[in-house]
Design a protein around this motif. Structure first.
Motif, short mmCIF file in Angstrom:
data_model
loop_
_atom_site.label_atom_id
_atom_site.label_comp_id
_atom_site.label_asym_id
_atom_site.label_seq_id
_atom_site.Cartn_x
_atom_site.Cartn_y
_atom_site.Cartn_z
N ALA A 49 80.37 -10.47 20.43
CA ALA A 49 81.22 -10.53 19.23
C ALA A 49 80.40 -11.01 18.03
O ALA A 49 80.55 -10.51 16.91
N LYS A 50 79.50 -11.96 18.27
CA LYS A 50 78.63 -12.46 17.20
C LYS A 50 77.69 -11.34 16.72
O LYS A 50 77.50 -11.14 15.51
N PHE A 87 78.22 -8.15 16.93
CA PHE A 87 79.06 -7.18 16.23
C PHE A 87 79.36 -7.66 14.81
O PHE A 87 79.21 -6.91 13.84
N ASP A 88 79.78 -8.92 14.69
CA ASP A 88 80.15 -9.46 13.37
C ASP A 88 78.98 -9.44 12.40
O ASP A 88 79.13 -9.12 11.22
N GLU A 89 77.79 -9.81 12.89
CA GLU A 89 76.63 -9.87 12.00
C GLU A 89 76.21 -8.48 11.53
O GLU A 89 75.83 -8.31 10.36
N TYR A 139 78.26 -5.79 11.46
CA TYR A 139 79.39 -5.29 10.66
C TYR A 139 79.32 -5.83 9.23
O TYR A 139 79.65 -5.14 8.27
N ALA A 140 78.88 -7.08 9.11
CA ALA A 140 78.81 -7.72 7.79
C ALA A 140 77.78 -7.05 6.88
O ALA A 140 77.85 -7.18 5.65
#
Length: 219
Positions: A154-155, A157-159, A161-162
């Motif tokens: 998830a981390k 993915f978030d990084e 995606y950002a």
């Protein structure tokens, strides 16, 4: 070929790299340009591993742009030089698209799969290119890698995606026969499909349910 040794990739088995002469490449590129081919996709795993070579090709397509043809390159995002990024800044929107493999932002995962990556430099380069508003960037992640559990993924993915790439591709680890990771399935608790596409079903860190959930995220 590819000079790097990522354990999940068959290109890591034979590390020899052969560079074709730029003069020959220019002639072939001109053939595509003259015939107004819609897209030319380079198959190099790391197109920009040799700066002289990649810079020469980028310069050629910039100077011979026919207003139609799109060129696709798979690159090492952290290997880009200021000179290459400068060439990209002057390109017509749609002339170039880049595929950049991030795979994971977990340092332990990156080490385990024998991948070399300067994550900060990769992010800086992606954002610099994004600021030009002329190049489609396609960033890749792989689920099911060693030491990557649901929270760690998830981390990652978030990084990624950002960074707001035009496309974020979520792929799943494949255990290809002959790739180094195929010898480590026991220690990593990897179970995978025994027929194509040889995709991972669970690991010591990712349950089958975790991966099914990520399949839905991918869709």
């Amino acid at each position: 070929g590819c000079p790097f040794g990522c354990s999940y990739c068959l290109s890591s088995v034979e590390k020899k790299v052969r560079l074709r002469s730029l003069e020959k490449v220019y002639g072939e590129l001109q053939f595509f340009l003259d015939n107004r081919v819609k897209q030319v996709k380079f198959v190099d795993r790391t197109f920009n591993m040799d700066i002289r070579h990649s810079k020469g090709i980028l310069k050629y397509i910039l100077e011979h742009d026919n207003g139609v043809t799109n060129f696709h390159f798979e690159i090492g995002g952290d290997l880009l030089t200021e000179e290459e990024i400068g060439l990209m800044s002057g390109m017509r929107p749609g002339l170039l698209q880049l595929e950049i493999g991030v795979q994971s932002v977990n340092p332990r995962t990156i080490t385990a799969i024998h991948r070399q990556m300067n994550l900060k430099k990769l992010k800086d380069n992606v954002l610099a290119i994004k600021s030009f508003h002329n190049i489609h960037q396609h960033l890749d992640l792989i689920a099911g890698l060693p030491y990557e559990d649901a929270a760690s993924f998830a981390k990652s993915f978030d990084e990624v995606y950002a960074l707001q790439p035009e496309k974020l591709q979520l792929g799943f680890l494949k255990i290809l026969k002959g790739a180094p990771v195929s010898l480590e399935t026991g220690s990593y608790g990897i179970r995978h499909i025994s027929r194509p596409p040889y995709e991972v079903m669970e690991t010591r860190w990712m349950t089958f349910d975790d991966l099914c959930r990520l399949k839905r995220v991918e869709e």
